[in-house]
Design an enzyme around this catalytic site. Sequence first.
Site, mmCIF file in Angstrom:
data_model
loop_
_atom_site.group_PDB
_atom_site.id
_atom_site.type_symbol
_atom_site.label_atom_id
_atom_site.label_comp_id
_atom_site.label_asym_id
_atom_site.label_seq_id
_atom_site.Cartn_x
_atom_site.Cartn_y
_atom_site.Cartn_z
ATOM 1 N N SER A 30 0.825 -1.206 0.000
ATOM 2 C CA SER A 30 0.000 0.000 0.000
ATOM 3 C C SER A 30 0.864 1.262 0.000
ATOM 4 O O SER A 30 1.624 1.493 -0.938
ATOM 5 C CB SER A 30 -0.974 -0.050 1.180
ATOM 6 O OG SER A 30 -1.985 0.904 1.059
ATOM 7 N N ASP B 93 -10.154 -4.298 -4.453
ATOM 8 C CA ASP B 93 -9.543 -3.383 -3.487
ATOM 9 C C ASP B 93 -10.316 -2.065 -3.465
ATOM 10 O O ASP B 93 -10.420 -1.373 -4.471
ATOM 11 C CB ASP B 93 -8.078 -3.130 -3.871
ATOM 12 C CG ASP B 93 -7.281 -2.473 -2.749
ATOM 13 O OD1 ASP B 93 -7.880 -1.734 -1.938
ATOM 14 O OD2 ASP B 93 -6.059 -2.701 -2.690
ATOM 15 N N HIS C 215 -8.033 -5.270 -0.077
ATOM 16 C CA HIS C 215 -6.794 -4.596 0.313
ATOM 17 C C HIS C 215 -6.100 -5.373 1.429
ATOM 18 O O HIS C 215 -6.266 -5.084 2.612
ATOM 19 C CB HIS C 215 -7.133 -3.171 0.781
ATOM 20 C CG HIS C 215 -5.933 -2.278 0.905
ATOM 21 N ND1 HIS C 215 -5.230 -1.835 -0.191
ATOM 22 C CD2 HIS C 215 -5.321 -1.738 1.983
ATOM 23 C CE1 HIS C 215 -4.242 -1.048 0.208
ATOM 24 N NE2 HIS C 215 -4.275 -0.987 1.517
#
Length: 254
Positions: free
Chosen positions: A114, A201, A228
């Site tokens: 991320s 996601d 995610h």
Amino acid sequence: MPKLLCLPGFLQSGTVFAEKSSGIRKLLTKKLGYELDYIDPPVVISSKEQLPFKLSADPQEEAERWDDVVAKNLNRCWWLHTARDEYESFDDSVAHVINHIQQNGPYDGIIGFSQGAAMSAIIANSIEKLVPGHGPFAITVAFSPFAFTVPKNAGDEMSKLNSEIKDLEEYKSRVELNPRFSKYFVPEASTKTVAVYGTEDAVVPPVRTEYLCSLYPQIEIVKHDGGHYMPNKKLFLNPIVELFKDALDSKLAL
């Protein structure tokens, strides 16, 4: 022994990222004998008001969750993105990573998730400029990465473009790299780059990762049908581990 630097995501520590990435960590360390170095993001978030989202709609529950985040040393990040498309503390974080590499490197590759995936791409693209004498990484594997973008049209809001546009070509017609940071998104050609993301996601929408991928002349893209998170199933990870092995074996053979 090959050595990999690992960069956690927003509201993660190195310890938590090591836990969340246990699937690939175990395969790389136990199967291949690599060394993984998980570091903490250096920016400490001082209050829940600095977060870009609410931890809960209920004030008491939100306060309790924030206290838990702080108690676990998870109030950390690589930068704080503001409404003005600034990335507060970005330069300090780059300096932090570079100092760590100088003190503990060299490294053969880098892994990020991320926000840490975006930082891993930035560091990989710039490593030879940022750390004189350090050669390019053999491999970068970024889980749910993204680039720093701004709307081409001053009337557009980046958050809406991210959430509403699904098609990459439409997205590319509406956004561009943030000019201040565009130099960090020029790929290092000799580094094997792998982007891994979930098609569902909701935190880093797939189109954001696809836009980052479009900046690379060559990139390996691996998708999963989840959201995610770090996928940990061995069947999914085995081909990614082979990409590590091939890239690092090629580097060692030079």
